[in-house]
Design an enzyme around this catalytic site. Structure first.
Site, PDB file in Angstrom:
ATOM      1  N   GLU A  85     -11.367  -6.272  -8.177  1.00  0.00           N
ATOM      2  CA  GLU A  85     -10.124  -7.032  -8.060  1.00  0.00           C
ATOM      3  C   GLU A  85     -10.460  -8.525  -8.123  1.00  0.00           C
ATOM      4  OE1 GLU A  85      -7.669  -3.843  -5.265  1.00  0.00           O
ATOM      5  OE2 GLU A  85      -8.670  -5.547  -4.319  1.00  0.00           O
ATOM      6  N   ASP A 120       0.819  -1.210   0.000  1.00  0.00           N
ATOM      7  CA  ASP A 120       0.000   0.000   0.000  1.00  0.00           C
ATOM      8  C   ASP A 120       0.853   1.261   0.000  1.00  0.00           C
ATOM      9  OD1 ASP A 120      -2.336  -1.456   0.053  1.00  0.00           O
ATOM     10  OD2 ASP A 120      -2.657  -1.240   2.203  1.00  0.00           O
ATOM     11  N   TYR A 154     -11.569  -5.419  -3.701  1.00  0.00           N
ATOM     12  CA  TYR A 154     -12.235  -4.136  -3.837  1.00  0.00           C
ATOM     13  C   TYR A 154     -13.073  -4.109  -5.117  1.00  0.00           C
ATOM     14  CZ  TYR A 154      -9.339  -1.937  -0.183  1.00  0.00           C
ATOM     15  OH  TYR A 154      -8.741  -1.584   0.997  1.00  0.00           O
TER      16      TYR A 154
END
Length: 385
Positions: free
Chosen positions: A366, A83, A348
């Site tokens: 995803e 991330d 997501y």
């Protein structure tokens, strides 16, 4: 004499045509609101791990454009799945409702900065025809200590983008991660024209926070929020932690926000917050948990189309698997309908629809065989048989 004889005939035919037209209109409205039967009619992976020498693509955003095209956005994570790693802001365009996609463009590049770009929300100003993409930098405070929020704007349907504008000059440097998903422009209340982008903070200072612009994106300020408990304190499982979120505007002008329940407080399901003043405030009395929307803590998609509310997420209490479309005919009071899109790893998701083209909704999510971050897959859902 012939003319005189034909007059009653024409009057009768004209009356019949009026009745038929009313019948069609009434039945079309009924068909639109109650006879939704979603089915997948198109699916294509538009980003795959390794494409363009990029390690992985995550955090899908999807929007319509003022000229009724589609734009997809993603974090192009250069070296790994982290991330906080270095990224491009990637974008792809479809001019034919998702049947084909132009090659990707990188419209932002954070260089080799650790804790670089984090998406984000996209919001369309339908009144002026502009598109904003909101993203942050240093949102995780890893090897950096000042978070900042930016937007890029397109005034030509997403073909070109202006240089990033630092929103932190107006709102400060509190960590704010927009979405991920889309922001909204209010249309059904006295706040008509307002741009609303909602997101979350850091894990300790977490919560659902909304940004507001009442002048088409020139000035921004904080609006309503729903803070975590305990706020700005270390968290444990079971704490109240509103997180990633998607705002919607109801037909009566009420704003609702569908929120990730990070701490699994009360249930493995979604938090719902409501605002009666265009996102300026969210009262605790109006917060509830939608126990029908079970969730493994994830960013999810939500949309209202033709009076039907839709929701997409991996339908599981524990794992990111089983991407599912849910729909409700009473704006989320009950969810009696589901369509499985992908039973395997899925993470997501985000949704959009093209105004004026009411027969479809679109999902970008995803998708993987072993892990959720193997690809980003675009799905067209036809709503009527």
């Amino acid at each position: 004499m012939d003319v005189v004889k034909r007059k009653p005939y024409f009057k009768i035919m004209f009356f019949i045509l009026i009745v038929l037209n009313l019948y069609v209109e009434v039945n079309t409205l009924s068909y639109s609101s109650t006879q939704v039967k979603p089915m997948v009619t198109l699916e294509e992976k538009i980003w795959i791990a390794g494409d363009g020498d990029v390690s992985h693509y995550r955090i899908p955003l999807l929007t319509y454009t003022p000229q009724k095209n589609l734009l997809a956005m993603a974090e192009a994570r250069k070296y790994d799945t982290s991330d906080a790693g270095s990224k491009f802001l990637a974008i792809r365009r479809s001019n034919d409702k998702g049947y084909s996609w132009k090659p990707q463009q990188f419209i932002e590049n954070d260089g080799s900065i650790f804790d670089g770009i984090s998406l984000g929300s996209v919001v369309v100003d339908d009144e002026l025809g502009n598109i904003f993409i909101v993203f942050s930098r240093c949102n995780h405070y890893e090897k950096c200590n000042i978070s900042s929020l930016y937007y890029v704007k397109s005034e030509d349907d997403g073909y070109t983008w202006n240089k990033p504008v630092n929103m932190s000059v107006q709102i400060g440097t509190k960590a704010f991660a927009a979405g991920p998903g889309y922001g909204i422009q209010l249309k059904n209340s006295k706040y008509k024209g307002r741009l609303l982008v909602c997101g979350h903070g850091t894990l300790e200072g977490d919560g659902m926070f909304c940004l507001i612009s009442d002048d088409h994106g020139n000035k921004w300020r904080y609006g309503g929020m729903l803070k975590s408990i305990p706020y700005n304190k270390p968290k444990v499982s079971g704490d109240f932690i509103p997180d990633e979120c998607q705002p919607l505007e109801m037909p009566d002008g009420t704003v609702i926000v569908n929120i990730r329940n990070q701490g699994k407080y009360h249930c493995h399901c979604r938090i719902i917050a409501k605002s009666a003043d265009g996102g300026d405030t969210f009262l605790l009395d109006d917060v509830y948990f939608d126990e029908n929307l079970i969730d493994p803590t994830v960013a999810a998609g939500a949309l209202i189309q033709n009076g039907v509310m839709f929701f997409s997420n991996p339908m599981s209490t524990t794992h990111r698997v089983n991407m599912t479309l849910h729909w409700s005919h009473d704006f989320g009071k009950t969810w009696n309908y589901t369509l499985n899109i992908w039973p395997n790893p899925s993470g997501y998701s985000t949704m959009t629809a093209i105004p004026g083209l009411e027969d479809s909704v679109y999902i970008l999510y995803e998708k993987g065989i072993v892990a959720t971050y193997e690809s980003l897959s675009f799905v067209k859902i036809s709503l009527y048989p």
